[in-house]
Design an enzyme around this catalytic site. Structure first.
Site, PDB file in Angstrom:
ATOM      1  N   ASP A  19       4.838  43.348  -4.114  1.00  0.00           N
ATOM      2  CA  ASP A  19       4.872  42.066  -3.429  1.00  0.00           C
ATOM      3  C   ASP A  19       3.746  41.194  -3.981  1.00  0.00           C
ATOM      4  O   ASP A  19       2.870  41.673  -4.715  1.00  0.00           O
ATOM      5  CB  ASP A  19       4.712  42.305  -1.925  1.00  0.00           C
ATOM      6  CG  ASP A  19       4.928  41.050  -1.099  1.00  0.00           C
ATOM      7  OD1 ASP A  19       5.705  40.181  -1.534  1.00  0.00           O
ATOM      8  OD2 ASP A  19       4.303  40.931  -0.033  1.00  0.00           O
TER       9      ASP A  19
ATOM     10  N   ASP B 141       2.423  37.744  -2.034  1.00  0.00           N
ATOM     11  CA  ASP B 141       1.641  37.192  -0.926  1.00  0.00           C
ATOM     12  C   ASP B 141       1.016  38.322  -0.121  1.00  0.00           C
ATOM     13  O   ASP B 141       1.716  39.214   0.366  1.00  0.00           O
ATOM     14  CB  ASP B 141       2.532  36.353  -0.006  1.00  0.00           C
ATOM     15  CG  ASP B 141       3.135  35.151  -0.709  1.00  0.00           C
ATOM     16  OD1 ASP B 141       2.433  34.572  -1.549  1.00  0.00           O
ATOM     17  OD2 ASP B 141       4.288  34.804  -0.410  1.00  0.00           O
TER      18      ASP B 141
END
Length: 263
Positions: free
Chosen positions: A18, A20
């Site tokens: 991922d 963020d």
């Protein structure tokens, strides 16, 4: 965590990460992110950044990391906007959409042969955007009531920003669902569509792949349901207190991605 377990993690061939809350918050690079990317490159790992954020194109994400001092090729990014566009193109080739979202989402739909339509679209598509307003909600409600299918790029309720959290797609789409009585279909993590595309892009097998994320409700459950090992980092929205509220556990819990690169 034992050194043996951490070594098993480092021996994985494919890394789905991922962005963020894992690599950055807003425009702030998180501690250890640079070392993690360098470790991936130096050790010849297959890796892809898989983000539920639909606003930016892969090129814009590449440039964003570049401004933070990280040199990552455009081919290493896959977003919920791209996944949404691919899904809709497979469902309704040459279709049309009314979009509440940013350029990354609109561009992805255009690239898959969709047109923008605010009169009688096949779909109303919602993603994170700073241009969200009441008039757009009213128009989306009217279109869904007339028969347009409601699509969300991702099911995140909130997302991390530099000074806290911000409403994400599920929060933005909720008023449209409530006003129409229609439930949206969400394409991004933990929907297996995103995970299958990432695995296909990497060309790695489940046993050789791991997903790294900061969210129990998207990243970690996506890994569990896709039968790949999971790494939760506590640099984003999940902390040790909220971790205990979930009925499932990640394989690894680290303070940040820099822990993977530590020798």
């Amino acid at each position: 965590m034992s050194a043996v377990n951490l070594e098993a993690l480092r021996n994985k061939k494919g890394f789905i990460s991922d962005m963020d809350g894992v690599i950055y918050h807003g425009n702030m690079l998180l501690p250890g992110a640079g070392e993690f990317v360098k470790w991936l490159e130096d050790n010849g790992k297959d890796y892809i950044f898989l983000t539920n954020s639909p606003e930016r194109t892969p090129r814009e994400l590449q440039q964003k990391l570049g401004r933070m001092g990280l040199n990552v090729g455009e081919e290493h990014f896959y977003t919920s906007a791209l996944a949404t566009a691919s899904f809709l193109a497979s469902q309704c080739p040459g279709g049309s959409a009314y979009v509440i979202g940013e350029a990354g989402l609109v561009g992805a739909l255009y690239d898959k042969g969709f047109s923008m339509n605010d009169v009688n679209p096949d779909y109303v598509v919602v993603g994170e955007t700073s241009s969200y307003n009441y008039d757009k909600i009213l128009h989306a409600v009217a279109l869904v009531r007339k028969g347009a299918k409601l699509i969300g790029t991702n099911p995140d309720m909130t997302g991390p920003i530099e000074n806290g959290i911000a409403p994400a797609t599920r929060a933005l789409i909720a008023p449209i669902e409530m006003a129409t009585g229609k439930q949206a279909y969400f394409v991004g993590k933990p929907n297996p569509l995103m995970m299958r595309q990432a695995m296909k892009t990497l060309g790695t097998h489940r046993a050789d792949t791991v997903i790294v994320g900061d969210r129990m409700d998207t990243d970690i459950v996506a890994g569990i349901e896709s039968e790949i090992e999971t790494v939760l980092v506590l640099s984003g929205v999940t902390d040790e207190h909220t971790l205990g509220k979930y009925p499932y556990r990640p394989h690894y819990v680290l303070s940040g991605v820099g822990d993977i690169a530590l020798l």
